[in-house]
Design a protein around this motif. Structure first.
Motif, PDB file in Angstrom:
ATOM      1  N   GLN A 139     -39.052  73.726  78.753  1.00  0.00           N
ATOM      2  CA  GLN A 139     -38.797  73.680  80.191  1.00  0.00           C
ATOM      3  C   GLN A 139     -39.843  74.484  80.953  1.00  0.00           C
ATOM      4  OE1 GLN A 139     -34.918  75.005  81.311  1.00  0.00           O
ATOM      5  NE2 GLN A 139     -35.087  74.283  83.410  1.00  0.00           N
ATOM      6  N   GLY A 140     -40.403  73.871  81.981  1.00  0.00           N
ATOM      7  CA  GLY A 140     -41.393  74.530  82.812  1.00  0.00           C
ATOM      8  C   GLY A 140     -42.801  74.483  82.256  1.00  0.00           C
ATOM      9  N   GLU A 141     -42.969  73.945  81.036  1.00  0.00           N
ATOM     10  CA  GLU A 141     -44.293  73.886  80.417  1.00  0.00           C
ATOM     11  C   GLU A 141     -44.710  72.438  80.164  1.00  0.00           C
ATOM     12  OE1 GLU A 141     -44.271  76.308  76.938  1.00  0.00           O
ATOM     13  OE2 GLU A 141     -43.718  78.129  78.009  1.00  0.00           O
ATOM     14  N   THR A 142     -44.229  71.561  81.009  1.00  0.00           N
ATOM     15  CA  THR A 142     -44.492  70.139  80.839  1.00  0.00           C
ATOM     16  C   THR A 142     -45.841  69.763  81.419  1.00  0.00           C
ATOM     17  OG1 THR A 142     -42.124  69.791  81.132  1.00  0.00           O
ATOM     18  CG2 THR A 142     -43.532  67.849  81.190  1.00  0.00           C
ATOM     19  N   SER A 143     -46.668  69.116  80.624  1.00  0.00           N
ATOM     20  CA  SER A 143     -47.958  68.608  81.086  1.00  0.00           C
ATOM     21  C   SER A 143     -48.076  67.150  80.667  1.00  0.00           C
ATOM     22  CB  SER A 143     -49.105  69.425  80.473  1.00  0.00           C
ATOM     23  OG  SER A 143     -50.326  68.736  80.603  1.00  0.00           O
ATOM     24  N   ASN A 197     -34.572  61.045  84.146  1.00  0.00           N
ATOM     25  CA  ASN A 197     -33.955  62.116  84.914  1.00  0.00           C
ATOM     26  C   ASN A 197     -32.560  61.642  85.291  1.00  0.00           C
ATOM     27  OD1 ASN A 197     -33.803  63.244  88.190  1.00  0.00           O
ATOM     28  ND2 ASN A 197     -33.928  64.664  86.488  1.00  0.00           N
ATOM     29  N   LEU A 219     -36.057  65.073  81.409  1.00  0.00           N
ATOM     30  CA  LEU A 219     -36.451  66.286  82.134  1.00  0.00           C
ATOM     31  C   LEU A 219     -35.459  66.564  83.254  1.00  0.00           C
ATOM     32  CD1 LEU A 219     -40.268  65.572  82.521  1.00  0.00           C
ATOM     33  CD2 LEU A 219     -39.216  67.151  80.900  1.00  0.00           C
ATOM     34  N   ASP A 220     -35.277  67.855  83.557  1.00  0.00           N
ATOM     35  CA  ASP A 220     -34.461  68.191  84.711  1.00  0.00           C
ATOM     36  C   ASP A 220     -35.218  67.821  85.990  1.00  0.00           C
ATOM     37  OD1 ASP A 220     -36.308  70.228  85.298  1.00  0.00           O
ATOM     38  OD2 ASP A 220     -35.074  71.799  84.428  1.00  0.00           O
ATOM     39  N   ASP A 223     -38.774  69.558  86.706  1.00  0.00           N
ATOM     40  CA  ASP A 223     -39.833  69.167  85.771  1.00  0.00           C
ATOM     41  C   ASP A 223     -40.166  67.680  85.891  1.00  0.00           C
ATOM     42  OD1 ASP A 223     -40.397  71.623  84.728  1.00  0.00           O
ATOM     43  OD2 ASP A 223     -39.074  71.438  83.004  1.00  0.00           O
ATOM     44  N   TYR A 224     -39.148  66.879  86.166  1.00  0.00           N
ATOM     45  CA  TYR A 224     -39.372  65.442  86.356  1.00  0.00           C
ATOM     46  C   TYR A 224     -40.296  65.205  87.556  1.00  0.00           C
ATOM     47  CZ  TYR A 224     -38.200  60.455  86.858  1.00  0.00           C
ATOM     48  OH  TYR A 224     -38.260  59.081  86.960  1.00  0.00           O
ATOM     49  N   LYS A 226     -42.347  67.315  88.912  1.00  0.00           N
ATOM     50  CA  LYS A 226     -43.658  67.881  88.613  1.00  0.00           C
ATOM     51  C   LYS A 226     -44.482  66.905  87.758  1.00  0.00           C
ATOM     52  CE  LYS A 226     -45.723  71.812  86.096  1.00  0.00           C
ATOM     53  NZ  LYS A 226     -46.155  71.089  84.885  1.00  0.00           N
ATOM     54  N   LEU A 227     -43.860  66.374  86.713  1.00  0.00           N
ATOM     55  CA  LEU A 227     -44.568  65.456  85.820  1.00  0.00           C
ATOM     56  C   LEU A 227     -44.934  64.164  86.543  1.00  0.00           C
ATOM     57  CD1 LEU A 227     -45.340  65.431  82.730  1.00  0.00           C
ATOM     58  CD2 LEU A 227     -43.454  63.823  82.468  1.00  0.00           C
TER      59      LEU A 227
END
Length: 278
Positions: A139-143, A197, A219-220, A223-224, A226-227
């Motif tokens: 979580q939070g480290e999605t690239s 999501n 993804l929450d 993060d969704y 963001k991605l």
């Protein structure tokens, strides 16, 4: 510890009822997303879909409607049976054992919580769709780039951003995703990534229900988003579902707004362009 077979039989029957009620509520949501919305979509949209394809879509919708109505009716009737039998057994227990109300009530409530927790845990953990694989990210480290490079090196990837209760997303799964995969079944250069999501409890159940193989990622909300924006290379993009991308063999986003599976002819041209590149 309550030592009465009447109590435990009645308590277990009553504890099952909330699980069935959750199923009935799921069936109602599914009816909204898989019956009502597809009928509206078939009438108003899908200009590129032939009348024969629309007929097949509607046949699928009507079969789904029948299945959901039957399942809801059966589970609703079962709830009533369990309620009456459970109450009967607890009354037998109450007549035989002159105990205070609080302890039995708390025991029944505890059983309900345990049963519901087990149901949710199983739904989240279990995968029943052959060919579906799940990608884990922190979580939070999605690239987006790292996900592609790690899991799809050298492949053309068709990426589907979808939601667990998104009606148009489910319509594409039910009617157009399998023809797409059948079209490319002998082409090992293509892969499929589904980024979801919504409701995590429903996620794997929807994958199994709609028979969506390929690589899956949940993804929450944060993060969704963001991605999604990273994949589109647009920090202000409004999230839309479903949304499709094509990633080329180098791992770069080649088409940030690809055609849907329902736009089959145009989509095949897009994909073929990158699949045929050396």
């Amino acid at each position: 510890m309550i030592r009465s077979r009447f109590f435990w039989a009645g308590a277990i029957l009553l504890a099952i009822i909330p699980m069935l009620m959750v199923d009935i509520s799921e069936h109602y949501v599914a009816w909204q997303k898989e019956v009502r919305e597809p009928i509206i979509e078939a009438v108003q949209n899908f200009e590129n879909v032939s009348r024969a394809q629309k007929a097949v879509m509607l046949d699928t919708v009507f079969q789904t409607n029948q299945d959901l109505v039957q399942a809801s009716a059966i589970k609703g009737a079962l709830c009533l049976v369990l309620l009456f039998v459970g109450i009967y057994l607890l009354r037998r227990y109450a007549k035989k054992e002159n105990r205070a109300f609080l302890k039995p009530a708390l025991t029944i409530l505890g059983l309900m919580v345990v049963f519901m927790a087990a149901k949710i845990s199983i739904a989240i953990a279990v995968n029943t769709e052959p060919g579906a694989k799940f990608i884990d990210v922190y979580q939070g480290e999605t690239s987006f780039k790292s996900i592609i490079d790690k899991n799809f090196k050298g492949k053309v990837v068709y990426v589907d951003f979808w939601g667990t209760t998104c009606g148009p997303c489910l319509i594409e799964f039910d009617n157009f995703t399998q023809p797409l995969k059948q079209h490319y079944k002998n082409n090992h250069k293509i892969a499929y990534l589904y980024v979801a999501n919504g409701n995590r409890y429903l996620w794997k159940k929807q994958i199994a229900r709609h028979k969506v193989d390929g690589q899956h990622l949940f993804l929450d909300y944060a993060d969704y988003n963001k991605l999604y924006r990273e994949a589109l290379n647009n920090d202000s993009a409004t999230v839309q579902m479903p949304h499709y991308l094509i990633v080329d063999k180098t791992g770069s986003v080649a088409v940030a707004d690809a055609n849907r599976p329902s736009d089959a002819d145009m989509l095949y041209k897009e994909l073929d362009k990158y699949l045929n590149e050396q």
